[in-house]
Structure formats: structure tokens, C-alpha cells
Scaffold this active site. Structure first.
Site, PDB file in Angstrom:
ATOM      1  N   ASP A  29       0.858  -1.383   0.163  1.00 49.31           N
ATOM      2  CA  ASP A  29       0.116   0.175   0.344  1.00 49.31           C
ATOM      3  C   ASP A  29       0.963   0.989   0.119  1.00 49.31           C
ATOM      4  O   ASP A  29       0.057   1.613  -0.658  1.00 49.31           O
ATOM      5  CB  ASP A  29      -0.475  -0.414   1.058  1.00 49.31           C
ATOM      6  CG  ASP A  29      -2.382  -1.445   1.435  1.00 49.31           C
ATOM      7  OD1 ASP A  29      -1.243  -2.404   0.572  1.00 49.31           O
ATOM      8  OD2 ASP A  29      -2.263  -1.223   2.502  1.00 49.31           O
ATOM      9  N   TYR A  40       5.195  -0.321   7.580  1.00 49.29           N
ATOM     10  CA  TYR A  40       4.495  -0.933   6.893  1.00 49.29           C
ATOM     11  C   TYR A  40       5.107  -0.826   5.629  1.00 49.29           C
ATOM     12  O   TYR A  40       6.443  -1.917   5.544  1.00 49.29           O
ATOM     13  CB  TYR A  40       3.700   0.491   6.785  1.00 49.29           C
ATOM     14  CG  TYR A  40       2.341  -0.493   6.367  1.00 49.29           C
ATOM     15  CD1 TYR A  40       1.083  -1.698   6.711  1.00 49.29           C
ATOM     16  CD2 TYR A  40       1.090   0.002   5.130  1.00 49.29           C
ATOM     17  CE1 TYR A  40      -0.208  -1.996   6.792  1.00 49.29           C
ATOM     18  CE2 TYR A  40      -0.075  -0.675   5.012  1.00 49.29           C
ATOM     19  CZ  TYR A  40      -0.907  -1.842   5.793  1.00 49.29           C
ATOM     20  OH  TYR A  40      -1.838  -2.423   5.717  1.00 49.29           O
ATOM     21  N   TRP A  41       4.823  -0.826   4.129  1.00 43.07           N
ATOM     22  CA  TRP A  41       5.480  -0.957   2.482  1.00 43.07           C
ATOM     23  C   TRP A  41       7.006  -0.727   2.723  1.00 43.07           C
ATOM     24  O   TRP A  41       6.997  -0.806   1.867  1.00 43.07           O
ATOM     25  CB  TRP A  41       4.721  -0.975   1.758  1.00 43.07           C
ATOM     26  CG  TRP A  41       3.829  -2.905   1.636  1.00 43.07           C
ATOM     27  CD1 TRP A  41       2.078  -2.619   3.028  1.00 43.07           C
ATOM     28  CD2 TRP A  41       3.739  -3.813   1.670  1.00 43.07           C
ATOM     29  NE1 TRP A  41       1.663  -3.178   2.448  1.00 43.07           N
ATOM     30  CE2 TRP A  41       2.863  -4.443   2.427  1.00 43.07           C
ATOM     31  CE3 TRP A  41       4.786  -4.596   1.382  1.00 43.07           C
ATOM     32  CZ2 TRP A  41       2.488  -5.803   2.322  1.00 43.07           C
ATOM     33  CZ3 TRP A  41       4.705  -5.303   1.072  1.00 43.07           C
ATOM     34  CH2 TRP A  41       3.478  -7.074   1.198  1.00 43.07           C
ATOM     35  N   GLU A  98       2.663  -9.664  10.908  1.00 38.75           N
ATOM     36  CA  GLU A  98       2.350  -8.811  10.031  1.00 38.75           C
ATOM     37  C   GLU A  98       3.663  -8.894   9.352  1.00 38.75           C
ATOM     38  O   GLU A  98       3.593  -9.757   7.796  1.00 38.75           O
ATOM     39  CB  GLU A  98       1.624  -7.867  10.122  1.00 38.75           C
ATOM     40  CG  GLU A  98       1.178  -7.580   9.072  1.00 38.75           C
ATOM     41  CD  GLU A  98       0.029  -5.826   8.721  1.00 38.75           C
ATOM     42  OE1 GLU A  98       0.271  -5.365  10.125  1.00 38.75           O
ATOM     43  OE2 GLU A  98      -0.766  -5.729   8.384  1.00 38.75           O
TER      44      GLU A  98
HETATM   45  C1  9WN Z   1      -5.652  -2.592   2.647  1.00 37.93           C
HETATM   46  C2  9WN Z   1      -4.683  -7.942   4.332  1.00 37.93           C
HETATM   47  C3  9WN Z   1      -4.806  -6.820   3.654  1.00 37.93           C
HETATM   48  C4  9WN Z   1      -3.630  -6.864   2.971  1.00 37.93           C
HETATM   49  C5  9WN Z   1      -2.450  -5.978   2.527  1.00 37.93           C
HETATM   50  C6  9WN Z   1      -1.567  -5.210   3.800  1.00 37.93           C
HETATM   51  C7  9WN Z   1      -3.137  -4.631   4.033  1.00 37.93           C
HETATM   52  C8  9WN Z   1      -5.300  -2.981   4.039  1.00 37.93           C
HETATM   53  C9  9WN Z   1      -5.257  -1.928   4.851  1.00 37.93           C
HETATM   54  O1  9WN Z   1      -3.948  -5.538   5.076  1.00 37.93           O
HETATM   55  O2  9WN Z   1      -3.586  -3.342   3.787  1.00 37.93           O
HETATM   56  O3  9WN Z   1      -6.186  -3.116   1.463  1.00 37.93           O
HETATM   57  O4  9WN Z   1      -6.079  -1.399   5.643  1.00 37.93           O
HETATM   58  O5  9WN Z   1      -4.086  -1.476   4.834  1.00 37.93           O
HETATM   59  O6  9WN Z   1      -0.797  -3.699   3.083  1.00 37.93           O
HETATM   60  O7  9WN Z   1      -1.291  -6.189   2.046  1.00 37.93           O
HETATM   61  O8  9WN Z   1      -3.760  -7.975   1.610  1.00 37.93           O
HETATM   62  O9  9WN Z   1      -4.093  -8.576   5.412  1.00 37.93           O
END
Ligand code: 9WN
Length: 477
Positions: free
Chosen positions: A217, A401-402, A445
């Protein structure tokens, strides 16, 4: 449509047998890599314990229909999470792994898109933002299956690869339930949606219209295209910060832009021919599509469609060629996303998305790509997993996060890539380190790639599932 029974006594027996499986091979690997008895997961007992804990995470996250990524932070079903989770479930309950994917595909829209979230109506709306009322619109109600609550975005298409692996875990059960017969046409429609509606540049690759569609994200790879997005006052309230630390999550300005982009898509009827503010060709998304197209070929062959199998294999090859042709930067030896609203330039930022094409079997640039991964930017083999962002960059943040941490799904993909390219020792080392870190981090996570410290939420679905899959690599396909 296959039936949806609860966990059967066969499932329970099978789970028990697998839990008690001798894990000597894992133990000897830990010894070979110098892990001491004081480290967790070094004895056979600990290994069993680890497996049992991973299974318990999957049990606790199971809703009766599918598995949530996290009871707290993500209390619904997510698209690529379910695919990764099915890869682990198949070793414990092959039937449940099939049902995981089936429940997702039941939410497929009439245009073929597979929504990135399927909402659980039993969960209160204010548990997650954006909730279903945010996504809902006349177009959604028309295109989504009646009675199901979904988002309108998509996520990386790793589903066919997962479906094929799930079938192979128990072909007899799969045939009896008609799993492949049911899922193949749906997978084919999903891929057709991507070809017909998302090939914005006409080069065979699919474009993403929102950073959430990359699954990565807030990667710094999206900073430039995202900075052009006009925000609006949505008056929304973030819910994620109730369950995760502010400094480990995207910033408020990122969220404003995420919400604005999603609202634009919704207000334009989720049409792909409208003037999207954000359109990117992402290496990971397309590499997973190519790998899945190959798996579709395997599925078609299994179902007796040799001619279709050839078509899928050809599509996979063409897609691989396009990825290399358009997204590979030979001078920098890396794959970069292409910003179609930014004049089609490659975003020269080293995010882990650029490493994912390693998963492609016929990749002509695997050697230089591996050299970059082993170099200072990613230090593959020297740090934990694969950092989600360039270690040498001033934008690298080890806990956010990413933008730096290592994620287990990316580690799993790189492990698969290393195996495909016969880098067996590197694959074994990565596997050992991922399993070990999953244990020490309580199935986090994501983790700091330098220290292994847990971040984000714990008891995360795909971390537990992929740990089981990695532990079972020698028995899996
Ligand atoms: C938005 C569910 C998801 C993963 C994604 C991760 C995160 C969501 C968020 O969580 O995204 O889709 O609310 O941050 O980035 O890779 O699928 O685990």
C-alpha cells in the site's frame, strides 16, 4: 457448486496426523545454519509447537467461511491473503483450503473482477475503514453478487497459482468435490477482466488504479504518482490506529489520498475507462499474473483442455516478455513500476515489488536481478527476509508498513523464485530464517529486517499459513 460443510472428522484426523509429523529435516537445517538450542524452534518439540501454534492462528482466524488476516486489524476476507492462506491450509485441511478460495470467488463481480475485500456482515461497520457503506454505489450493487458486501478494488492475482497448489495437495478430494471444474472458469474470467479492462497501455500488462491494488500500500514507489492525487474532504475516521502503532502505519496524508482515489473510482461507477488519477504497471502484480496464467495452463490440462493449456502458457510467456521489455532497467538491474499518468516513466525506486519477477521460470534476467537483491540495497541472505524497501535509501523506514519491513508473503515468493532458479542453498537459508522469525515474532504481520522485531499486528493469517507451507516444502509441490 461445491458444498460447504464445517470441519469434518476427516479434517480433524488429518490435522492431528500432520501436527505429529516428524520434523527432523527442519531440525538439521537449523543446526546446519548454526542456530543454537537457546533459539526458539530448534528442537523437534519446538518445531511441533511452532506448527501447532501456526495451526491455532489459522483456527482462531477462521470465520466459518474463510480466514481473516487478523481478528483485530483486518476483520474481513482479503483477496490475496486468502490465496496465501490457502497455500498453508492445504497441508492441514485441503478441503478448507478449497473452501477458502471458493468463498472469495463467490464474491466475483459480473465483469470478472475479484474484489479485494469481502465484508463479513456480522462485523460492526466501524471496525474497519473503509467499510462497506463507503464502497457501496449503484454500480457496485449492479455488478457485485446480490447479498454480498464487497469493495470495488482488486489485489494481485496469485489465486490460480494457489488453486493449483491446493488441488495438488489432495487431488482425490479435489476431484470428488469438483474443485477445479468449479474454480477454473472463474479464474479464467478474473484473468480476462484484467486483460480486457486493465491493459491501459495495450502491451498485455495489467495496470493498477490504487496503491491498495498492489497489496504494498504505502511503498515509496507510489509516492510520486500518489502526490498528484487531488484529495477531498471525505470526513472519514481511520480505524487502523486503534490496533497498530501510528509510526508503523501509513501517514494521514497517504490515507487522505487513498480515500480520495477509492471514492473517485466508486463515483465513476468502478469503470476502468474513466480518467483515473493513478495508473501504474506494477512488476509484482504482473509477475504474479504471469505465474498464475502458467498455473491456469496446468489446471486446464488437468481438466482435459490441452488446447487451452497451450493458450495459457503462451499468454504467460508473452506477459513475461512484456514485463522484461517494459519494466526492466538493464542499467540498474532491477524492475521498476511504470507511472502511466507520469508520462510512462519508470519510478526508479527500489521497492520489493521489483524483486517479485524472480518467481518467473523463464526470466532471462534472473542473474542480474539476483545480484541486485544480494547487493547493499536488499542484502538478501544477510538480513531477515527481503526488505520491502531499499536499505540504502533515506526513505527506508525499518518499521513502517511497506517502506522497509520484511513481509512474510514477499519472503515466500522470493523463496519460490530462488527454488525455481535452482539457488537451493539460498532458498534453504531464507526458508530457515523465515520460519525462525515467524516463531520469534508471534506470526507478526511484518518485521524489522535488521533485528527481526515484530511490527504491525500479530497472529497474522498469511504469516502462519506460509510458515506451515515452508515447513512442508519437501512434501509440497
Ligand atoms: C488495505 C490485509 C491487507 C493486505 C495488504 C496490506 C493491508 C489494507 C489496509 O492489509 O492493506 O487493503 O487496511 O492497510 O497492505 O497487503 O492484503 O492483510
Amino acid at each position: 457448486m461445491p458444498s460447504q460443510p464445517c470441519m469434518s472428522s476427516h479434517d480433524i484426523r488429518e490435522a492431528r496426523t500432520i501436527l505429529m509429523t516428524d520434523l527432523d529435516t527442519d531440525l538439521s537445517e537449523h543446526r546446519r545454519h548454526g542456530m543454537t538450542r537457546s533459539n526458539p524452534a530448534t528442537t523437534r518439540h519446538d518445531q511441533r509447537d511452532l506448527r501447532r501454534t501456526a495451526v491455532n492462528v489459522l483456527l482462531a482466524n477462521w470465520t466459518g467461511r474463510s480466514t481473516v488476516p487478523s481478528r483485530k486489524l483486518y476483520p474481513h476476507q482479503w483477496s490475496w491473503d486468502s490465496a496465501f492462506i490457502a497455500l498453508g491450509l492445504r497441508h492441514i485441511w485441503p478441503g478448507r483450503a478449497q473452501r477458502e478460495l471458493e468463498s472469495l470467488f463467490r464474491a466475483q463481480w459480473s465483469d470478472g473482477r475479484l474484489p479485494h475485500i469481502v465484508f463479513n456482515p456480522a462485523v460492526a461497520n466501524d471496525r474497519y475503514f473503509p467499510d462497506w457503506t463507503f464502497w457501496s454505489s449503484p454500480a457496485l450493487l449492479r455488478k457485485a453478487p446480490a447479498g454480498l458486501r464487497t469493495s470495488g478494488l482488486i489485489q494481485p492475482p496469485i489465486h490460480a497459482l494457489a488453486a493449483w497448489a491446493v488441488h495438488q495437495a489432495d487431488p482425490e478430494l479435489s476431484r470428488r468435490r469438483g474443485f477445479l471444474n468449479w474454480i477454473y472458469p472463474r479464474l479464467a474470467r478474473w484473468h480476462r477482466y484484467l486483460r480486457q479492462h486493465r491493459d491501459f497501455a495495450g502491451n498485455g500488462m495489467a495496470g493498477i488504479v490504487h496503491p491498495w491494488e498492489s497489496g504494498m500500500d504505502n511503498s515509496a514507489c507510489w509516492d510520486v504518482p500518489l502526490s498528484r492525487v487531488t484529495t477531498r474532504d471525505n470526513g472519514f475516521q481511520r480505524r487502523d490506529l486503534r490496533y497498530a502503532a501510528t509510526e508503523e502505519r501509513p501517514t494521514d496524508i497517504d490515507y487522505l489520498r487513498f480515500a480520495a482515489l477509492a471514492a473517485d473510482y466508486r463515483d465513476n461507477g468502478y469503470r476502468d475507462d474513466h480518467d483515473h488519477q493513478f495508473v501504474v504497471e506494477d512488476p509484482a502484480f504482473n509477475a504474479l499474473l504471469a505465474a498464475s496464467e502458467d498455473a491456469l495452463g496446468d489446471i486446464a490440462r488437468e481438466l482435459g483442455g490441452a488446447d487451452l493449456a497451450v493458450i495459457h502458457a503462451t499468454t504467460a510467456q508473452q506477459l513475461t516478455a512484456a514485463i522484461v521489455d517494459v519494466l526492466w532497467d538493464a542499467e540498474r538491474s532491477f524492475f521498476f513500476p511504470r507511472d502511466l499518468r507520469g508520462g510512462g516513466r519508470l519510478a526508479e525506486r527500489y521497492g520489493c515489488t521489483g524483486a517479485v519477477p524472480l518467481v518467473l521460470p523463464n526470466l532471462p534476467v534472473a542473474t542480474p536481478l539476483l545480484k541486485t537483491l544480494r547487493g547493499p540495497r536488499f542484502q538478501l541472505g544477510k538480513v531477515i527476509g527481503l526488505p520491502s524497501y531499499d536499505l540504502t535509501s533515506s526513505e527506508f523506514e525499518p518499521t513502517r508498513y511497506w517502506r522497509g519491513p520484511s513481509w512474510f508473503n514477499v519472503g515466500w515468493i522470493i523463496h519460490r523464485g530462488l527454488t525455481i532458479h535452482q539457488e537451493n542453498q539460498a532458498a534453504d537459508e531464507l526458508r530457515t530464517s523465515l520460519i525462525h522469525t515467524a516463531h520469534t515474532s508471534d506470526f507478526a504481520e511484518y518485521v524489522d529486517p535488521l533485528s527481526g522485531t515484530a511490527h504491525g499486528t500479530k497472529d497474522f493469517g498469511w504469516t502462519a499459513a506460509l510458515t506451515i507451507d515452508l515447513m512442508d516444502q519437501r512434501r509440497s509441490t
